[in-house]
Motif scaffolding. Sequence first.
Motif, PDB file in Angstrom:
ATOM      1  N   ALA A  22       0.829  -1.205   0.000  1.00  0.00           N
ATOM      2  CA  ALA A  22       0.000   0.000   0.000  1.00  0.00           C
ATOM      3  C   ALA A  22       0.861   1.252   0.000  1.00  0.00           C
ATOM      4  CB  ALA A  22      -0.926  -0.006   1.216  1.00  0.00           C
ATOM      5  N   GLY A  23       1.888   1.265   0.849  1.00  0.00           N
ATOM      6  CA  GLY A  23       2.776   2.431   0.907  1.00  0.00           C
ATOM      7  C   GLY A  23       3.525   2.655  -0.391  1.00  0.00           C
ATOM      8  N   VAL A  24       4.023   1.578  -0.981  1.00  0.00           N
ATOM      9  CA  VAL A  24       4.743   1.691  -2.256  1.00  0.00           C
ATOM     10  C   VAL A  24       3.835   2.254  -3.340  1.00  0.00           C
ATOM     11  CG1 VAL A  24       5.722   0.310  -4.133  1.00  0.00           C
ATOM     12  CG2 VAL A  24       6.497  -0.052  -1.801  1.00  0.00           C
ATOM     13  N   ALA A  25       2.609   1.750  -3.418  1.00  0.00           N
ATOM     14  CA  ALA A  25       1.677   2.212  -4.452  1.00  0.00           C
ATOM     15  C   ALA A  25       1.363   3.691  -4.290  1.00  0.00           C
ATOM     16  CB  ALA A  25       0.397   1.389  -4.397  1.00  0.00           C
ATOM     17  N   VAL A  26       1.102   4.106  -3.053  1.00  0.00           N
ATOM     18  CA  VAL A  26       0.747   5.505  -2.806  1.00  0.00           C
ATOM     19  C   VAL A  26       1.914   6.425  -3.121  1.00  0.00           C
ATOM     20  CG1 VAL A  26       0.185   7.162  -0.993  1.00  0.00           C
ATOM     21  CG2 VAL A  26      -1.063   5.011  -1.135  1.00  0.00           C
ATOM     22  N   PHE A  27       3.100   6.077  -2.652  1.00  0.00           N
ATOM     23  CA  PHE A  27       4.246   6.944  -2.907  1.00  0.00           C
ATOM     24  C   PHE A  27       4.651   6.939  -4.374  1.00  0.00           C
ATOM     25  CE2 PHE A  27       5.604   7.310   1.672  1.00  0.00           C
ATOM     26  CZ  PHE A  27       5.562   8.690   1.675  1.00  0.00           C
ATOM     27  N   ALA A  28       4.493   5.802  -5.042  1.00  0.00           N
ATOM     28  CA  ALA A  28       4.766   5.769  -6.481  1.00  0.00           C
ATOM     29  C   ALA A  28       3.831   6.721  -7.214  1.00  0.00           C
ATOM     30  CB  ALA A  28       4.610   4.350  -7.014  1.00  0.00           C
ATOM     31  N   ALA A  29       2.570   6.776  -6.786  1.00  0.00           N
ATOM     32  CA  ALA A  29       1.618   7.704  -7.395  1.00  0.00           C
ATOM     33  C   ALA A  29       2.039   9.150  -7.171  1.00  0.00           C
ATOM     34  CB  ALA A  29       0.216   7.462  -6.840  1.00  0.00           C
ATOM     35  N   THR A  30       2.551   9.461  -5.980  1.00  0.00           N
ATOM     36  CA  THR A  30       2.999  10.841  -5.735  1.00  0.00           C
ATOM     37  C   THR A  30       4.204  11.177  -6.610  1.00  0.00           C
ATOM     38  OG1 THR A  30       4.560  10.387  -3.913  1.00  0.00           O
ATOM     39  CG2 THR A  30       2.236  10.647  -3.335  1.00  0.00           C
ATOM     40  N   GLY A  31       5.080  10.198  -6.824  1.00  0.00           N
ATOM     41  CA  GLY A  31       6.216  10.440  -7.712  1.00  0.00           C
ATOM     42  C   GLY A  31       5.769  10.717  -9.132  1.00  0.00           C
ATOM     43  N   ALA A  32       4.805   9.928  -9.618  1.00  0.00           N
ATOM     44  CA  ALA A  32       4.272  10.139 -10.964  1.00  0.00           C
ATOM     45  C   ALA A  32       3.566  11.488 -11.070  1.00  0.00           C
ATOM     46  CB  ALA A  32       3.330   9.005 -11.338  1.00  0.00           C
ATOM     47  N   ALA A  34       4.305  14.147  -9.381  1.00  0.00           N
ATOM     48  CA  ALA A  34       5.351  15.167  -9.430  1.00  0.00           C
ATOM     49  C   ALA A  34       5.907  15.287 -10.849  1.00  0.00           C
ATOM     50  CB  ALA A  34       6.476  14.832  -8.447  1.00  0.00           C
ATOM     51  N   ALA A  35       6.063  14.144 -11.525  1.00  0.00           N
ATOM     52  CA  ALA A  35       6.513  14.166 -12.917  1.00  0.00           C
ATOM     53  C   ALA A  35       5.467  14.829 -13.807  1.00  0.00           C
ATOM     54  CB  ALA A  35       6.797  12.743 -13.399  1.00  0.00           C
ATOM     55  N   TRP A  95      -7.603  18.450 -10.447  1.00  0.00           N
ATOM     56  CA  TRP A  95      -7.409  18.049  -9.053  1.00  0.00           C
ATOM     57  C   TRP A  95      -6.059  17.373  -8.817  1.00  0.00           C
ATOM     58  CZ3 TRP A  95      -6.502  12.961  -9.628  1.00  0.00           C
ATOM     59  CH2 TRP A  95      -7.132  12.286 -10.684  1.00  0.00           C
ATOM     60  N   ARG A  96      -5.183  17.405  -9.826  1.00  0.00           N
ATOM     61  CA  ARG A  96      -3.937  16.636  -9.746  1.00  0.00           C
ATOM     62  C   ARG A  96      -3.058  17.044  -8.564  1.00  0.00           C
ATOM     63  NH1 ARG A  96      -0.981  17.089 -15.138  1.00  0.00           N
ATOM     64  NH2 ARG A  96      -0.375  19.096 -14.261  1.00  0.00           N
ATOM     65  N   PHE A  97      -2.856  18.358  -8.360  1.00  0.00           N
ATOM     66  CA  PHE A  97      -1.989  18.807  -7.281  1.00  0.00           C
ATOM     67  C   PHE A  97      -2.599  18.469  -5.920  1.00  0.00           C
ATOM     68  CE2 PHE A  97      -0.503  22.171  -4.314  1.00  0.00           C
ATOM     69  CZ  PHE A  97       0.828  21.790  -4.274  1.00  0.00           C
ATOM     70  N   ARG A  98      -3.913  18.607  -5.787  1.00  0.00           N
ATOM     71  CA  ARG A  98      -4.567  18.239  -4.524  1.00  0.00           C
ATOM     72  C   ARG A  98      -4.408  16.751  -4.257  1.00  0.00           C
ATOM     73  NH1 ARG A  98      -8.514  21.386  -6.831  1.00  0.00           N
ATOM     74  NH2 ARG A  98      -9.864  19.572  -7.193  1.00  0.00           N
ATOM     75  N   ALA A  99      -4.501  15.956  -5.315  1.00  0.00           N
ATOM     76  CA  ALA A  99      -4.312  14.510  -5.161  1.00  0.00           C
ATOM     77  C   ALA A  99      -2.912  14.200  -4.656  1.00  0.00           C
ATOM     78  CB  ALA A  99      -4.559  13.801  -6.489  1.00  0.00           C
ATOM     79  N   LEU A 100      -1.911  14.930  -5.166  1.00  0.00           N
ATOM     80  CA  LEU A 100      -0.537  14.733  -4.724  1.00  0.00           C
ATOM     81  C   LEU A 100      -0.420  14.976  -3.225  1.00  0.00           C
ATOM     82  CD1 LEU A 100       2.509  14.348  -5.131  1.00  0.00           C
ATOM     83  CD2 LEU A 100       2.642  16.724  -5.891  1.00  0.00           C
ATOM     84  N   LEU A 101      -1.035  16.050  -2.740  1.00  0.00           N
ATOM     85  CA  LEU A 101      -0.961  16.381  -1.319  1.00  0.00           C
ATOM     86  C   LEU A 101      -1.611  15.305  -0.461  1.00  0.00           C
ATOM     87  CD1 LEU A 101      -1.772  20.207  -1.385  1.00  0.00           C
ATOM     88  CD2 LEU A 101       0.460  19.137  -1.004  1.00  0.00           C
TER      89      LEU A 101
END
Length: 213
Positions: A22-32, A34-35, A95-101
Amino acid sequence: MDPVLTEPLRDPQTVLSALDFAGVAVFAATGALAAAREKHDVVTFAFFGAITGVGGGTLRDLLLGLPVFWVKDWRYIAVCLIAAVGIWLLGQRDWRFRALLWLDAAGLAAYGVLGAAKAEAVHAHPLICIVMGALTACFGGVVRDTLAGQPSILLRREINVTAAIVAATVYMILRAFELPLWPCAIAAALAGFTLRAAALRWGWTLPAFPSRA
C-alpha cells in the motif's frame, strides 16, 4: 468471516506485506504526479514512481541490515510502474496537485507505521523503530522533490515529517501494551494521517526558530 480466511490477517508478516504494498503504491503515485506537474514523458513518470515508491524502504532495509525488499520481490517495482502508468493515462486533471498532497499524507502515515513495524520485527529499540518509521516515510519524498526541482519536505515548515513521527510513535506506544498488530497499525496510521490532513486543511505549521528582536 471464515476463520480460515481471517487467520492470515493475524500473521504479522501478512500485515507488514499489506502495508508495504500500500505504501509503495501511494508513494509511487505521488512520484508520478510530481513528474506530471513538470510535464515529463512516460519513462520519467515510471522512474519518478519507482524511486519514490521504494526509496524510503530501501534506506530502511540497508540501515537495518536486511535484504532490500524490492530486490527480493519484483512485484514492488511492478506496483510502482502500474501506479505511474495509471497517473499517465489519467492525463491532465484540475485536481492533480490536490491529489498529490492527499496521497502524500496517506503515504506518510502508512510508511511511518511500516518502518516502525519492520524495525520492531528485528527487535530494534523503540526509539530506533520511530526513526526508521520517519526515514521510511520521508526519504522517498525527499528524493522525489530533489529530482523534480521542488523544495524538499525537510526544508518546509509544513507538518510532513512530524506526521510520520506521530504515526510511528503511536504505533510503538500501542505495541508496548501488547495489542494486536492490525489495530495498532490502523490506529497509528489514522493518527498520522489526521495530523497531516488537519495541517492541510487549516495551514498548521511548526514554529520557526525565533530571531533576535
